[in-house]
Design a protein around this motif. Structure first.
Motif, PDB file in Angstrom:
ATOM      1  N   LYS A   1     -85.158 -20.188 135.661  1.00  0.00           N
ATOM      2  CA  LYS A   1     -85.529 -20.881 134.702  1.00  0.00           C
ATOM      3  C   LYS A   1     -86.925 -19.957 134.011  1.00  0.00           C
ATOM      4  CE  LYS A   1     -87.889 -25.314 133.552  1.00  0.00           C
ATOM      5  NZ  LYS A   1     -88.284 -26.688 134.154  1.00  0.00           N
TER       6      LYS A   1
ATOM      7  N   LYS B   1     -90.152 -19.212 132.100  1.00  0.00           N
ATOM      8  CA  LYS B   1     -91.417 -19.854 131.698  1.00  0.00           C
ATOM      9  C   LYS B   1     -91.799 -20.200 130.232  1.00  0.00           C
ATOM     10  CE  LYS B   1     -93.527 -17.808 135.854  1.00  0.00           C
ATOM     11  NZ  LYS B   1     -94.418 -16.864 136.606  1.00  0.00           N
ATOM     12  N   ASN B   2     -91.158 -19.262 129.496  1.00  0.00           N
ATOM     13  CA  ASN B   2     -91.724 -19.350 127.997  1.00  0.00           C
ATOM     14  C   ASN B   2     -90.395 -18.254 127.311  1.00  0.00           C
ATOM     15  OD1 ASN B   2     -92.374 -16.434 128.233  1.00  0.00           O
ATOM     16  ND2 ASN B   2     -94.432 -17.421 128.820  1.00  0.00           N
TER      17      ASN B   2
ATOM     18  N   TYR C   1     -90.411 -14.470 128.046  1.00  0.00           N
ATOM     19  CA  TYR C   1     -90.056 -14.458 129.568  1.00  0.00           C
ATOM     20  C   TYR C   1     -88.451 -14.211 129.339  1.00  0.00           C
ATOM     21  CZ  TYR C   1     -89.311 -14.758 134.627  1.00  0.00           C
ATOM     22  OH  TYR C   1     -88.927 -14.625 135.728  1.00  0.00           O
TER      23      TYR C   1
END
Length: 483
Positions: free
Chosen positions: A323, A325-326, A329
């Motif tokens: 997953k 973070k932004n 990323y």
């Protein structure tokens, strides 16, 4: 291919030059035609001026006839006036002589008859009155030759005085032969004076008529002279107009003649240059060893683009391993792998070209580096459309590659392609890469413009990938991560 391209260019340029020359000739002919029209207008103006000159000449001729008629009338009047003046001068000389004779006769009569103081006094008074009236008549005739009524009155008075004198003399003394003769002489002189006076009156009347005739002739002469002056002025103005129009006419004819002469004096060599102005002369700007070297830029570009499509079909550039973070990323997780693939694939292709195909680039290092840059640019484009369209994006990029095969001018000059491909050619990525590879392999030109364009493409499409990841951040909770 070079011959076909050159012949196509030759045909196109010959057609354009011939068209331009014919347009120039048409322009000259139009200009000459307008000049001829202007010349025709000048001729019309000249004819109009000549008509005006002819009308002015007729006016002058008509006026000169009036002048001649007026001069004839004036001459006739002057001749008549001269005759009347001569007659009047002769008569004016006779009247004083008759008056002197009358005075002598009266003096002799007075000396003969001195009988009767009263009759004598009266006779003397009448004699003096007769002399005074005679002198008055003479003065009136000399000074007032045109006053006919005054002259008639003086003459009548003179006759009455003479009659009274005859009666007085007859009453004063007895009739005698001398008295009778004297009275007859005085009567004859009085009659002669009366006749002369009437002649002068008639002469004066004729002279007045002659003077009137002279004035009439002079007035006609004056009017005719004014008409002659006006006609002469018109003739002068019209002659100036004719002179100006003739100058324009001559200039227009000379200019038009020169232009037509220039068109008609073309030699056979000049005509051949007009019909076929371009000659083919083959020179090679660079030397390409063989057909493989000439086709290498095109095939290298196709291989790099196909490699990027294959990479996106095999590898999932969308699903993250864990997953993110932004968005940055997420992009940072996928972009390095794309860069590694492009670097590895372009290196393998270049090594095989050198070792297996024995490619000998003119600029080896630039060729290699641009291979890496090209595959990274192609990979950025293909990856972006694969991210936003999925598997459809890969299919879409395959169609786009086919379009580039026809529009990139990799095999044949773009001039031999249809109009659509000629329009899109400058904007296709493979057109840019082929031009750059041709420069590094064979020509040696600078590839800085192509480098800047591909660097801009890489930056732009990676920013678009970053934006795509950001817009899909809400889907990260539902994505199957590869832990």
């Amino acid at each position: 291919m070079n011959t076909t391209t050159a012949q196509s260019i030759q045909t196109s340029v010959n057609k354009q030059l011939t068209t331009d020359y014919l347009k120039t000739i048409n322009s000259i002919v139009k200009k000459t035609g307008k000049g001829i029209q202007v010349t025709g207008n000048d001729l019309s103006s000249t004819n109009a001026g000549l008509n005006k000159v002819s009308n002015g000449s007729q006016t002058v001729t008509f006026s000169l006839n009036h002048i001649n008629a007026g001069i004839g009338t004036a001459n006739a009047g002057i001749t008549q006036l001269s005759g009347g003046v001569l007659r009047s001068d002769h008569a004016l000389k006779i009247i004083p002589e008759n008056a002197t004779k009358e005075q002598q006769l009266l003096t002799s009569l007075a000396q003969t008859y001195q009988v009767g103081n009263a009759a004598k006094v009266k006779s003397q008074e009448l004699t003096q009155a007769l002399l005074s009236q005679s002198a008055q008549l003479t003065n009136d005739i000399n000074s007032n030759i045109q006053n006919s009524s005054k002259i008639r009155a003086d003459n009548a008075q003179l006759e009455r005085t003479a009659k009274m004198l005859r009666v007085s003399q007859m009453q004063a003394a007895a009739p005698s032969f001398q008295v009778s003769n004297t009275l007859k002489d005085i009567g004859a002189l009085s009659a002669a004076d009366s006749t002369i006076a009437n002649g002068i009156l008639n002469g004066s009347t004729q002279e007045l008529g002659a003077l009137s005739q002279v004035n009439t002739g002079l007035e006609s002469l004056k009017n005719a002279t004014s008409k002659v002056t006006a006609g002469s002025s018109k003739i002068t103005d019209n002659l100036k107009t004719i002179s100006t129009d003739n100058g324009k006419l001559a200039s227009g004819l000379v200019s038009g003649g020169k232009q037509i002469s220039m068109l008609s004096n073309s030699s056979n060599q000049q005509l051949n240059r007009i019909v076929s102005p371009i000659k083919l002369q083959h020179t090679d700007a660079t030397h390409v060893k063989n057909n493989g070297t000439g086709m290498a830029p095109y095939l290298m570009s196709v291989a790099l683009f196909v490699g990027c499509i294959t990479f996106n079909i095999i590898y999932d550039m969308f699903t993250p391993h864990k997953k993110p973070k932004n968005a940055f990323y997420w992009w940072g997780e996928k972009a390095p792998f794309l860069l590694e693939f492009t670097l590895l694939a372009s290196t393998i292709m270049y090594i095989l070209l050198l070792s297996v195909d024995h490619l000998e680039p003119l600029q080896p290092i630039k060729t290699y580096l641009f291979c890496v840059l090209t595959m990274w640019a192609f990979g950025s484009i293909v990856t972006f459309f694969n991210l936003i369209l999925g598997k459809t994006g890969a299919w879409f990029m395959l169609i786009f590659m086919i379009i580039q095969l026809g529009g990139s001018a990799g095999t044949y000059p773009i001039q031999l392609s249809n109009h659509i491909f000629q329009v899109i050619h400058p904007y296709l990525p493979m057109s840019i890469s082929i031009d750059a590879f041709r420069s590094t392999l064979s020509i040696g030109n600078s590839i800085l413009p192509e480098t800047i364009i591909f660097a801009t493409i890489i930056l732009s499409f990676n920013l678009l990938m970053l934006l795509t990841f950001k817009l899909n951040m809400h889907r990260t909770n539902r994505l199957p991560y590869n832990e």
